[in-house]
Design an enzyme around this catalytic site. Structure first.
Site, PDB file in Angstrom:
ATOM      1  N   LYS A  20      12.933  81.829  53.982  1.00  0.00           N
ATOM      2  CA  LYS A  20      13.246  83.163  53.113  1.00  0.00           C
ATOM      3  C   LYS A  20      12.791  82.786  51.626  1.00  0.00           C
ATOM      4  O   LYS A  20      12.851  81.591  51.216  1.00  0.00           O
ATOM      5  CB  LYS A  20      14.907  83.607  53.270  1.00  0.00           C
ATOM      6  CG  LYS A  20      15.848  82.435  52.898  1.00  0.00           C
ATOM      7  CD  LYS A  20      17.308  82.930  53.362  1.00  0.00           C
ATOM      8  CE  LYS A  20      18.246  81.883  52.985  1.00  0.00           C
ATOM      9  NZ  LYS A  20      18.419  81.815  51.541  1.00  0.00           N
ATOM     10  N   ASP A  50      20.379  76.780  54.739  1.00  0.00           N
ATOM     11  CA  ASP A  50      19.986  76.150  53.327  1.00  0.00           C
ATOM     12  C   ASP A  50      20.511  74.706  53.161  1.00  0.00           C
ATOM     13  O   ASP A  50      20.860  74.475  51.893  1.00  0.00           O
ATOM     14  CB  ASP A  50      19.996  77.037  52.231  1.00  0.00           C
ATOM     15  CG  ASP A  50      19.208  78.354  52.381  1.00  0.00           C
ATOM     16  OD1 ASP A  50      18.800  78.621  53.282  1.00  0.00           O
ATOM     17  OD2 ASP A  50      19.702  79.321  51.365  1.00  0.00           O
ATOM     18  N   CYS A  77      24.433  82.446  49.426  1.00  0.00           N
ATOM     19  CA  CYS A  77      23.582  82.686  50.370  1.00  0.00           C
ATOM     20  C   CYS A  77      24.329  82.764  51.890  1.00  0.00           C
ATOM     21  O   CYS A  77      24.259  83.437  52.754  1.00  0.00           O
ATOM     22  CB  CYS A  77      22.580  81.446  50.915  1.00  0.00           C
ATOM     23  SG  CYS A  77      21.124  81.348  49.423  1.00  0.00           S
TER      24      CYS A  77
END
Length: 211
Positions: free
Chosen positions: A111, A13, A156
């Site tokens: 996601k 990310d 994450c």
């Protein structure tokens, strides 16, 4: 000596909304880009993840009247931290950082695409049933050791590391290539949880020792 062909760099990310000036900026988040780029140049395989939320996602505080950022809500899979709107599909905030050398990535896992389910982990969404397909991809490719980098350490990266260990992969987090949010001590708790699960820690400069 090159790293084994079964090693993979998993970059979590690194997107505009998580960088300084973004909607959900991780403190010092842009500092991960340079070490990730150095790692990517030497890793046999590179995989990226990308938060990719539809508008009105269940994890956004604005979706829940009366809620503020970082409040919680009870969703069908349990308690959910509510975030500022971020990484909305097709927006600049959802794009990968411009300085990230992403051209060697063999796979991009998106996601958090389901409107009613958040997804911190690169392997399993927050309902703990919906799979992203990453585990199967790694298994079919014969990739067994994961080096994790990116944002954010205590969300994450943490969830991805723990799920990777549960799936049987060897996991190392590259300390200088991650940064955390640190909500009420969440960063220290994340490192402790990863250590208990057998997740290793390494600096990017020490990678040669693992070849």
């Amino acid at each position: 000596m090159p790293l084994p062909s079964t090693d993979v760099l998993l970059v979590i990310d690194v997107q505009n909304d998580f960088l300084p000036g973004g909607a959900l900026a991780v403190p010092d988040g842009d500092a991960v880009i340079a070490p990730i780029n150095r790692l990517a140049a030497h890793m046999p395989h590179v995989i990226l993840t990308q938060d990719w939320h539809p508008p009105g996602h269940a994890s956004f505080h604005a979706t829940h009247p009366g809620k503020a950022p970082f409040d919680t809500a009870d969703l069908h899979y349990g308690e959910q931290v509510l975030w500022p709107e971020h990484c909305v599909q097709g927006t600049r905030g959802a794009e990968l950082a411009a300085d990230l050398r992403a051209e060697r990535a063999e796979l991009v896992i998106r996601k958090g695409c389901h409107p009613g389910i958040d997804s911190y982990s690169a392997f399993l969404e927050a309902d703990r049933r919906t799979r992203t397909g990453l585990g199967g991809y790694l298994a079919e490719r014969g990739l067994t050791r994961l080096f994790l980098a990116g944002l954010a350490t205590d969300f994450c990266v943490l969830w991805s590391a723990l799920d990777a260990r549960r799936a049987g992969f060897e996991v190392l987090v590259v300390e200088d290539a991650v940064r955390g949010i640190d909500l009420d001590g969440s960063l220290a708790r994340a490192w402790e949880a990863m250590a208990r699960a057998g997740v290793g820690r390494i600096a990017s400069g020490d990678l040669a020792s693992l070849a």
